[in-house]
Design an enzyme around this catalytic site. Structure first.
Site, PDB file in Angstrom:
ATOM      1  N   ALA A  53       0.883  -1.171   0.000  1.00 49.13           N
ATOM      2  CA  ALA A  53       0.000   0.000   0.000  1.00 49.13           C
ATOM      3  C   ALA A  53       0.915   1.214   0.000  1.00 49.13           C
ATOM      4  CB  ALA A  53      -0.916  -0.015   1.225  1.00 49.13           C
ATOM      5  N   CYS A 113      -7.051   3.967  -9.964  1.00 50.36           N
ATOM      6  CA  CYS A 113      -6.959   5.123  -9.069  1.00 50.36           C
ATOM      7  C   CYS A 113      -8.366   5.615  -8.755  1.00 50.36           C
ATOM      8  CB  CYS A 113      -6.215   6.264  -9.741  1.00 50.36           C
ATOM      9  SG  CYS A 113      -4.526   5.862 -10.093  1.00 50.36           S
ATOM     10  N   LYS A 148      -3.679  -0.092 -18.301  1.00 51.26           N
ATOM     11  CA  LYS A 148      -3.456  -1.183 -17.337  1.00 51.26           C
ATOM     12  C   LYS A 148      -4.700  -1.406 -16.491  1.00 51.26           C
ATOM     13  CE  LYS A 148      -0.213  -2.749 -13.903  1.00 51.26           C
ATOM     14  NZ  LYS A 148       1.081  -2.427 -13.299  1.00 51.26           N
TER      15      LYS A 148
HETATM   16  C1  LIG Z   1       5.526  -2.116  -4.510  1.00 53.73           C
HETATM   17  C2  LIG Z   1       4.629  -2.084  -5.714  1.00 53.73           C
HETATM   18  C3  LIG Z   1       4.339  -0.855  -6.325  1.00 53.73           C
HETATM   19  C4  LIG Z   1       3.519  -0.793  -7.447  1.00 53.73           C
HETATM   20  N1  LIG Z   1       3.277   0.410  -8.045  1.00 53.73           N
HETATM   21  C5  LIG Z   1       2.516   0.463  -9.183  1.00 53.73           C
HETATM   22  C6  LIG Z   1       2.311   1.706  -9.862  1.00 53.73           C
HETATM   23  O1  LIG Z   1       2.830   2.758  -9.489  1.00 53.73           O
HETATM   24  N2  LIG Z   1       1.508   1.700 -10.977  1.00 53.73           N
HETATM   25  C7  LIG Z   1       0.932   0.533 -11.467  1.00 53.73           C
HETATM   26  O2  LIG Z   1       0.231   0.583 -12.489  1.00 53.73           O
HETATM   27  N3  LIG Z   1       1.149  -0.656 -10.850  1.00 53.73           N
HETATM   28  C8  LIG Z   1       1.913  -0.710  -9.733  1.00 53.73           C
HETATM   29  N4  LIG Z   1       2.142  -1.925  -9.111  1.00 53.73           N
HETATM   30  C9  LIG Z   1       1.553  -3.161  -9.688  1.00 53.73           C
HETATM   31  C10 LIG Z   1       2.580  -3.932 -10.528  1.00 53.73           C
HETATM   32  O3  LIG Z   1       3.056  -3.160 -11.605  1.00 53.73           O
HETATM   33  C11 LIG Z   1       1.975  -5.248 -11.068  1.00 53.73           C
HETATM   34  O4  LIG Z   1       0.865  -4.951 -11.888  1.00 53.73           O
HETATM   35  C12 LIG Z   1       1.503  -6.187  -9.952  1.00 53.73           C
HETATM   36  O5  LIG Z   1       2.387  -6.143  -8.861  1.00 53.73           O
HETATM   37  C13 LIG Z   1       1.383  -7.638 -10.431  1.00 53.73           C
HETATM   38  O6  LIG Z   1       2.604  -8.124 -10.965  1.00 53.73           O
HETATM   39  P1  LIG Z   1       3.685  -8.969 -10.076  1.00 53.73           P
HETATM   40  O7  LIG Z   1       2.928 -10.046  -9.380  1.00 53.73           O
HETATM   41  O8  LIG Z   1       4.691  -9.459 -11.071  1.00 53.73           O
HETATM   42  O9  LIG Z   1       4.265  -7.991  -9.104  1.00 53.73           O
HETATM   43  C14 LIG Z   1       2.965  -2.004  -7.974  1.00 53.73           C
HETATM   44  C15 LIG Z   1       3.263  -3.224  -7.352  1.00 53.73           C
HETATM   45  C16 LIG Z   1       4.078  -3.280  -6.252  1.00 53.73           C
HETATM   46  C17 LIG Z   1       4.381  -4.620  -5.627  1.00 53.73           C
END
Ligand SMILES: Cc1cc2nc3c(=O)[nH]c(=O)nc-3n(C[C@H](O)[C@H](O)[C@H](O)COP(=O)(O)O)c2cc1C
Length: 287
Positions: A53, A113, A148
């Site tokens: 978060a 958002c 996204k």
């Molecule tokens: C710490 C963290 C910060 C994230 N910040 C963003 C963000 O700024 N914008 C966004 O579209 N997704 C954000 N995400 C989501 C990731 O880009 C991704 O969609 C999601 O974590 C699923 O992929 P993963 O399981 O490979 O992490 C964030 C995820 C994490 C873990």
């Protein structure tokens, strides 16, 4: 590609992996103004994943254009800027401001958002608001527009179709799944924000399912994201219909994951005598 928020602005990983080899870097989400993000603690480990978060902490678009874009302009790897807004107008302004900035090769629109003007529901949970943001961004830029999607919806296909219709060039999915954890000794939620987003290997089957559903419903490319930790995960997404993949949380446990996935794909193609990755896109789809 890298998943937004898990690879900083790319510069942070320069000494750890050969970032220039990647397909693209998607940077941390950016708002118009700098943001502090949510109260600590902001992350918690879970079984096969993590909760975050962060609250979209960021430097703001002005600093991004001044300090980051000139560095990216020197790179071979394209950088896609992940944009976030509290109103449709904020998304549109970001698209307008970033259009034509050297070093910015595309936009990824994070529609997870809260829509401040209409009660705080996320833009991405309704086809109408998802399409409204997409169309507003599309109008303001000639850059490729990736939208996204959030998985926290009843019908992902209707949202994807609306976004494609509104002018998106590609769809990235998925963002994090909503979740929470409780500290039983303190008798309160672990995260300062109470709830957070679940990511990592735990969410891979959900992400794969959504990619599979959406790739069968839209004509534009789908970029798979969610729990990819190995080349085998990446190949599953591609065979389900993804044209590209993003690696997120796994970069935290192994900063080399992106390059290892890339090298693994190259080796798989050579071993299997497949000419190119496009030959595998959607190959596991029944019918
Ligand atoms: C710490 C963290 C910060 C994230 N910040 C963003 C963000 O700024 N914008 C966004 O579209 N997704 C954000 N995400 C989501 C990731 O880009 C991704 O969609 C999601 O974590 C699923 O992929 P993963 O399981 O490979 O992490 C964030 C995820 C994490 C873990």
């Amino acid at each position: 590609m890298t998943a937004s928020g898990t690879f900083g602005y790319g510069t942070e990983y320069e000494g750890l992996v050969d970032i220039q080899r990647l397909g693209a870097i998607v940077c941390k989400g950016i708002f118009m103004k700098p943001r502090e993000g949510n109260p600590q603690p902001r992350v918690a480990e879970t079984a096969s994943g993590m909760l975050n978060a962060i609250g979209l902490q960021g430097i703001g678009v002005e600093a991004l254009i001044k300090d980051k874009a000139p560095v990216w302009a020197e790179w071979k790897v394209p950088v896609i800027v992940n944009i976030a807004g509290e109103t449709v107008e904020e998304y549109a302004s970001l698209a307008r401001i970033l259009d034509g900035v050297p070093g910015v090769s595309g936009l990824e629109v994070n529609i997870s958002c809260p829509n401040v003007k209409s009660g705080g529901a996320e833009f991405g949970v309704r086809p109408e608001s998802a399409a409204e943001v997409t169309a507003a961004v599309r109008k303001m830029t000639s850059l490729p527009v990736l939208v996204k999607l959030t998985p926290n919806v009843t019908d992902i296909v209707s949202i994807a179709a609306a976004v494609a219709e509104a002018g998106a060039d590609a769809i990235t999915l998925i963002n994090t799944l909503k979740g929470m954890a409780i500290d039983i000794k303190k008798r309160k939620p672990v995260l300062g924000n109470v709830t957070g987003g679940l990511s990592g290997p735990a969410i891979k089957p959900v992400a794969l399912y959504m990619v599979y559903r959406v790739a069968g419903a839209v004509k534009i490319p789908v970029i798979g994201c969610g729990g990819i930790a190995t080349v085998y995960d990446a190949l599953e997404f591609i065979m389900a219909g993804a044209s590209a993949v993003e690696v997120g949380t796994s970069s935290f446990t192994n900063p080399r994951t992106t390059v290892e996935v890339l090298e693994g794909i190259e080796k798989f193609l050579a071993d299997q005598k497949v000419d190119g990755i496009t030959d595998l896109v959607g190959i596991a789809r029944p019918g």
